[in-house]
Design a protein around this motif. Structure first.
Motif, PDB file in Angstrom:
ATOM      1  N   VAL A  14       0.833  -1.200   0.000  1.00 17.14           N
ATOM      2  CA  VAL A  14       0.000   0.000   0.000  1.00 17.14           C
ATOM      3  C   VAL A  14       0.873   1.258   0.000  1.00 17.14           C
ATOM      4  O   VAL A  14       0.635   2.200  -0.766  1.00 17.14           O
ATOM      5  CB  VAL A  14      -0.947   0.013   1.215  1.00 17.14           C
ATOM      6  CG1 VAL A  14      -1.741   1.324   1.257  1.00 17.14           C
ATOM      7  CG2 VAL A  14      -1.905  -1.170   1.158  1.00 17.14           C
ATOM      8  N   ALA A  15       1.919   1.276   0.839  1.00 17.77           N
ATOM      9  CA  ALA A  15       2.794   2.451   0.910  1.00 17.77           C
ATOM     10  C   ALA A  15       3.546   2.657  -0.398  1.00 17.77           C
ATOM     11  O   ALA A  15       3.683   3.791  -0.872  1.00 17.77           O
ATOM     12  CB  ALA A  15       3.775   2.302   2.071  1.00 17.77           C
ATOM     13  N   LYS A  51      -5.565   3.267   9.711  1.00 17.97           N
ATOM     14  CA  LYS A  51      -6.841   3.749  10.246  1.00 17.97           C
ATOM     15  C   LYS A  51      -7.328   5.007   9.548  1.00 17.97           C
ATOM     16  O   LYS A  51      -8.522   5.301   9.548  1.00 17.97           O
ATOM     17  CB  LYS A  51      -6.726   3.992  11.750  1.00 17.97           C
ATOM     18  CG  LYS A  51      -5.759   5.103  12.139  1.00 17.97           C
ATOM     19  CD  LYS A  51      -5.737   5.302  13.653  1.00 17.97           C
ATOM     20  CE  LYS A  51      -4.796   6.447  14.044  1.00 17.97           C
ATOM     21  NZ  LYS A  51      -4.793   6.675  15.513  1.00 17.97           N
ATOM     22  N   ASP A  52      -6.370   5.795   8.974  1.00 19.53           N
ATOM     23  CA  ASP A  52      -6.745   7.018   8.280  1.00 19.53           C
ATOM     24  C   ASP A  52      -5.590   7.446   7.379  1.00 19.53           C
ATOM     25  O   ASP A  52      -4.550   6.766   7.321  1.00 19.53           O
ATOM     26  CB  ASP A  52      -7.107   8.136   9.261  1.00 19.53           C
ATOM     27  CG  ASP A  52      -6.021   8.386  10.315  1.00 19.53           C
ATOM     28  OD1 ASP A  52      -4.828   8.137  10.024  1.00 19.53           O
ATOM     29  OD2 ASP A  52      -6.365   8.825  11.429  1.00 19.53           O
ATOM     30  N   LYS A  53      -5.764   8.556   6.678  1.00 23.29           N
ATOM     31  CA  LYS A  53      -4.747   9.006   5.733  1.00 23.29           C
ATOM     32  C   LYS A  53      -3.449   9.358   6.433  1.00 23.29           C
ATOM     33  O   LYS A  53      -2.364   9.096   5.917  1.00 23.29           O
ATOM     34  CB  LYS A  53      -5.264  10.206   4.930  1.00 23.29           C
ATOM     35  CG  LYS A  53      -4.283  10.676   3.854  1.00 23.29           C
ATOM     36  CD  LYS A  53      -4.859  11.803   3.021  1.00 23.29           C
ATOM     37  CE  LYS A  53      -3.862  12.282   1.974  1.00 23.29           C
ATOM     38  NZ  LYS A  53      -4.413  13.378   1.137  1.00 23.29           N
ATOM     39  N   GLN A  54      -3.528   9.955   7.630  1.00 20.51           N
ATOM     40  CA  GLN A  54      -2.303  10.325   8.340  1.00 20.51           C
ATOM     41  C   GLN A  54      -1.478   9.092   8.682  1.00 20.51           C
ATOM     42  O   GLN A  54      -0.241   9.120   8.599  1.00 20.51           O
ATOM     43  CB  GLN A  54      -2.625  11.110   9.611  1.00 20.51           C
ATOM     44  CG  GLN A  54      -1.381  11.620  10.334  1.00 20.51           C
ATOM     45  CD  GLN A  54      -0.500  12.488   9.442  1.00 20.51           C
ATOM     46  OE1 GLN A  54      -0.968  13.465   8.872  1.00 20.51           O
ATOM     47  NE2 GLN A  54       0.781  12.144   9.320  1.00 20.51           N
ATOM     48  N   ASP A  58       2.345   8.505   7.493  1.00 23.79           N
ATOM     49  CA  ASP A  58       3.426   8.112   8.398  1.00 23.79           C
ATOM     50  C   ASP A  58       4.205   6.923   7.831  1.00 23.79           C
ATOM     51  O   ASP A  58       5.437   6.888   7.891  1.00 23.79           O
ATOM     52  CB  ASP A  58       2.864   7.744   9.770  1.00 23.79           C
ATOM     53  CG  ASP A  58       2.338   8.952  10.544  1.00 23.79           C
ATOM     54  OD1 ASP A  58       2.666  10.090  10.170  1.00 23.79           O
ATOM     55  OD2 ASP A  58       1.594   8.739  11.520  1.00 23.79           O
ATOM     56  N   GLU A  59       3.492   5.960   7.279  1.00 19.37           N
ATOM     57  CA  GLU A  59       4.164   4.795   6.705  1.00 19.37           C
ATOM     58  C   GLU A  59       4.918   5.170   5.427  1.00 19.37           C
ATOM     59  O   GLU A  59       6.020   4.651   5.177  1.00 19.37           O
ATOM     60  CB  GLU A  59       3.142   3.699   6.394  1.00 19.37           C
ATOM     61  CG  GLU A  59       3.742   2.394   5.881  1.00 19.37           C
ATOM     62  CD  GLU A  59       4.663   1.726   6.883  1.00 19.37           C
ATOM     63  OE1 GLU A  59       5.591   1.003   6.441  1.00 19.37           O
ATOM     64  OE2 GLU A  59       4.478   1.909   8.102  1.00 19.37           O
ATOM     65  N   MET A  60       4.365   6.067   4.633  1.00 15.79           N
ATOM     66  CA  MET A  60       5.060   6.532   3.436  1.00 15.79           C
ATOM     67  C   MET A  60       6.363   7.232   3.803  1.00 15.79           C
ATOM     68  O   MET A  60       7.404   7.012   3.190  1.00 15.79           O
ATOM     69  CB  MET A  60       4.147   7.469   2.632  1.00 15.79           C
ATOM     70  CG  MET A  60       2.951   6.789   2.005  1.00 15.79           C
ATOM     71  SD  MET A  60       1.691   7.970   1.419  1.00 15.79           S
ATOM     72  CE  MET A  60       2.592   8.827   0.128  1.00 15.79           C
ATOM     73  N   ALA A  61       6.307   8.098   4.818  1.00 10.57           N
ATOM     74  CA  ALA A  61       7.513   8.787   5.271  1.00 10.57           C
ATOM     75  C   ALA A  61       8.536   7.793   5.796  1.00 10.57           C
ATOM     76  O   ALA A  61       9.746   7.937   5.559  1.00 10.57           O
ATOM     77  CB  ALA A  61       7.159   9.803   6.351  1.00 10.57           C
ATOM     78  N   GLY A 108       6.578  16.357   9.768  1.00  8.57           N
ATOM     79  CA  GLY A 108       5.665  16.064  10.867  1.00  8.57           C
ATOM     80  C   GLY A 108       5.231  14.625  10.974  1.00  8.57           C
ATOM     81  O   GLY A 108       4.398  14.295  11.826  1.00  8.57           O
ATOM     82  N   ALA A 109       5.785  13.749  10.133  1.00  5.13           N
ATOM     83  CA  ALA A 109       5.395  12.339  10.183  1.00  5.13           C
ATOM     84  C   ALA A 109       5.943  11.675  11.439  1.00  5.13           C
ATOM     85  O   ALA A 109       6.991  12.040  11.957  1.00  5.13           O
ATOM     86  CB  ALA A 109       5.902  11.605   8.949  1.00  5.13           C
TER      87      ALA A 109
END
Length: 216
Positions: A14-15, A51-54, A58-61, A108-109
Motif C-alpha cells: 500500500v505504501a 486507520k486514516d490518511k495520516q 506516516d508509513e510513506m515517510a 511532521g510524520a
C-alpha cells in the motif's frame, strides 16, 4: 493460461503504491479511495492496515526513510562531522525530491518503526566525539534536519515541477510587480533560481552557525 496472481495486500504494498501514485496526483489528490482503485480493491480493505490518511502518510515517510538509510549505508563511516552532515542532508533532500510533495509528506510524520534510529545514533555519536554535548548534538542535528525539510517544501512549491512540467515561479512577472522595490525584486532571482546552489549555500551557513554556537 495460468491466471495472474494478485499480490498480497500488506502495508508495504500500500505504501509503495501510494508513493508511486503521489507522483501523479500530488498530496491533495492522494486519497485512500484513489489508492484502493490503483490496487483494484475496495477502499475499506485499506483500513485493515491504516486507520486514516495520516497513518498512511506516516508509513510513506517511514518507507522514504528506509530507502534513504539503505543508500546512506553505502557511505564510508566516520569522517569529519561537517562532511557527514552535508552528505546526510543532501541525501535526505534527494530522497524527498524523488516524490511530488515529498517534503510535505515527510514533514511532521511519526515513523512507524525504528529504521531511522541507527543512523541517528551514529550521527549523534559522531557529534559527541567531535566535542558536542549530547544536548548540543541533538539541537545541531534537528536544526540541519529542519532546514532541509523546510527548504525542500519551498523548493517543491516554488520551483519547477518535474512531475507535471510546471516551470515554477514566473520571476519576470514578479520583478515587474516589485519594480518599486528593486532589492526585493532581485532577491527573487536568488531565492527561486538554482535551488541546488541555494541549498548548498544555506546548509553551509547552518553548519557554520552550528559550529559557532553549539560546539563547546
Amino acid at each position: 493460461m495460468t491466471p495472474q496472481r494478485t499480490p498480497k495486500l500488506d502495508r508495504k504494498l500500500v505504501a509503495d503504491t501510494a508513493l508511486r501514485l503521489l507522483n501523479e496526483v500530488g498530496l491533495d489528490g492522494l486519497t485512500l479511495r484513489a489508492i484502493a482503485a490503483e490496487l483494484d480493491v475496495k477502499a475499506p480493505a485499506l483500513y485493515w492496515h491504516f486507520k486514516d490518511k495520516q497513518a498512511l502518510l506516516d508509513e510513506m515517510a517511514t518507507e522514504m526513510m528506509r530507502r534513504m538509510t539503505a543508500e546512506s549505508a553505502q557511505l564510508p563511516p566516520g569522517g569529519d562531522w561537517r562532511e557527514v552532515f552535508r552528505a546526510t542532508m543532501c541525501g535526505l533532500r534527494a530522497q524527498l525530491l524523488r516524490h511530488r510533495d515529498g517534503a510535505k509528506v515527510y514533514s511532521g510524520a511519526r515513523f512507524t518503526d525504528t529504521s531511522y534510529a541507527a543512523g541517528l545514533e551514529a550521527a549523534l555519536r559522531l557529534l559527541t566525539e567531535a566535542g558536542f554535548t549530547t544536548a548540543a548534538a541533538a539541537r545541531a542535528w534537528y536544526t540541519a534536519y529542519s532546514y532541509t525539510i523546510g527548504y525542500v517544501i519551498e523548493e517543491q512549491a516554488m520551483g519547477p515541477n518535474p512531475f507535471d512540467g510546471d516551470e515554477g515561479y514566473d520571476l519576470e512577472a514578479r520583478a515587474e510587480r516589485l519594480a518599486a522595490h528593486p532589492l526585493a525584486a532581485e532577491a527573487g532571482r536568488v531565492m527561486f533560481q538554482d535551488f541546488d546552489e541555494g541549498f548548498e549555500q544555506g546548509l553551509a551557513a547552518v553548519v557554520a552557525g552550528i559550529e559557532a554556537t553549539l560546539l563547546t
